[in-house]
Design an enzyme around this catalytic site. Structure first.
Site, short mmCIF file in Angstrom:
data_model
loop_
_atom_site.label_atom_id
_atom_site.label_comp_id
_atom_site.label_asym_id
_atom_site.label_seq_id
_atom_site.Cartn_x
_atom_site.Cartn_y
_atom_site.Cartn_z
N ASN A 86 26.90 -8.36 -37.42
CA ASN A 86 28.00 -8.48 -36.48
C ASN A 86 28.89 -9.67 -36.84
O ASN A 86 28.48 -10.83 -36.71
CB ASN A 86 27.43 -8.64 -35.06
CG ASN A 86 28.48 -8.54 -33.98
OD1 ASN A 86 29.56 -9.10 -34.11
ND2 ASN A 86 28.14 -7.86 -32.90
N ASP A 127 18.86 -11.88 -30.20
CA ASP A 127 19.00 -10.57 -29.59
C ASP A 127 19.55 -10.81 -28.20
O ASP A 127 19.08 -11.70 -27.48
CB ASP A 127 17.65 -9.84 -29.52
CG ASP A 127 17.86 -8.35 -29.26
OD1 ASP A 127 18.60 -7.72 -30.02
OD2 ASP A 127 17.27 -7.83 -28.29
N PHE A 159 33.69 -9.86 -27.32
CA PHE A 159 33.40 -8.52 -27.84
C PHE A 159 32.40 -7.85 -26.91
O PHE A 159 31.95 -8.44 -25.92
CB PHE A 159 32.85 -8.59 -29.26
CG PHE A 159 31.60 -9.42 -29.43
CD1 PHE A 159 30.35 -8.82 -29.43
CD2 PHE A 159 31.68 -10.80 -29.61
CE1 PHE A 159 29.19 -9.58 -29.60
CE2 PHE A 159 30.53 -11.57 -29.78
CZ PHE A 159 29.28 -10.96 -29.77
N GLY A 160 32.07 -6.61 -27.19
CA GLY A 160 31.10 -5.90 -26.38
C GLY A 160 31.58 -5.68 -24.95
O GLY A 160 32.71 -5.23 -24.71
N LYS A 209 34.28 -20.00 -23.86
CA LYS A 209 33.14 -19.09 -23.88
C LYS A 209 31.93 -19.77 -24.51
O LYS A 209 30.81 -19.68 -23.97
CB LYS A 209 33.48 -17.82 -24.64
CG LYS A 209 32.31 -16.82 -24.65
CD LYS A 209 32.62 -15.56 -25.42
CE LYS A 209 31.40 -14.65 -25.44
NZ LYS A 209 31.60 -13.43 -26.25
N ARG A 225 24.82 -17.19 -25.47
CA ARG A 225 24.61 -17.50 -26.89
C ARG A 225 24.99 -18.96 -27.18
O ARG A 225 24.32 -19.65 -27.94
CB ARG A 225 25.43 -16.56 -27.77
CG ARG A 225 25.13 -16.71 -29.27
CD ARG A 225 25.81 -15.61 -30.10
NE ARG A 225 25.28 -14.31 -29.75
CZ ARG A 225 25.93 -13.39 -29.01
NH1 ARG A 225 27.15 -13.66 -28.56
NH2 ARG A 225 25.40 -12.24 -28.73
#
Length: 217
Positions: free
Chosen positions: A9, A67, A174-175, A197, A203
């Site tokens: 990714n 993950d 994203f996502g 972010k 993350r």
């Protein structure tokens, strides 16, 4: 320091490179490494460890793997570890043939499924930090330095799911980011700047824990 990131990714590589700017972040495709481990763990941590170990066995250098996924409280935390494979209520854990649907379809299905659960009042017990539409991202991150030396950080990032795809907003991230609203910012995750972010995301929080560990090694 050269650190391998166990992902294909490019968005994850960008985010990690922004936070770990003093290090060189390499993903398998940068070095033409064929990397597609089977992520059959039952938790975010197990899947991150599978990826970290698989890449380390190839490169024999420090590896970071994560993950992550989104959990909607009204759906009892689904789709969770199946976020990237989620294909609507008929295929919560992915289609049998392994084919993925587009992100826009995933976003639409998740909103519709959440709306239905709320309308039918079929809600599981949950903390509901942001009301019945409360949701959260989870990220489990592993720094793998060898079979007997690894470090783990797991963090969350809370928000609420918008109630209509028409309200999706933002071009960053994203996502599922365009459909996750942050009441305290009055914006979706996709409307945040990269720095904003990284400062508050699942993350971003996890990698800062890992960053401190790297500095201490």
């Amino acid at each position: 320091m050269k650190i391998y990131l166990a992902t294909g990714n490019l968005n994850k590589k960008r985010e990690m490179s922004e936070i770990l700017s003093e290090h060189t972040i390499i993903i398998p495709s940068d070095e033409n490494i064929d990397f597609s481990p089977v992520e059959d763990g039952s938790t975010f941590y197990e899947n991150s460890l599978i990826k970290a170990r698989a890449l380390y066995d190839i490169v024999h250098s420090p590896v970071i793997a994560d993950d992550s996924g989104i959990g909607v409280d009204a759906l009892n935390g689904e789709p969770g570890i199946f976020s990237s494979r989620y294909a609507g209520p008929a295929f919560m854990h992915g289609k049998p043939d392994g084919k993925k649907i587009s992100q826009e379809e995933q976003n639409r299905f998740l909103i519709e499924q959440t709306n239905k659960a709320i309308e039918e009042n079929q809600l599981p017990p949950a903390p509901y930090l942001h009301g019945k539409r409360s949701c959260h991202y989870t990220c489990a991150m592993v720094l793998y330095c060898g079979p007997d030396r690894l470090f783990v950080a797991q963090e969350t990032f809370e928000g609420c799911l918008i109630d209509s795809l028409d309200k999706a907003a933002g071009t960053g991230g994203f996502g599922y980011d365009p459909i996750v609203f942050l009441p305290e910012y009055n914006r979706t995750v996709a409307q945040l700047t990269p720095d904003e972010k990284n400062a508050i995301s699942h993350r971003g929080k996890a990698v800062r824990v890992i960053q401190k560990i790297i500095e201490s090694l």
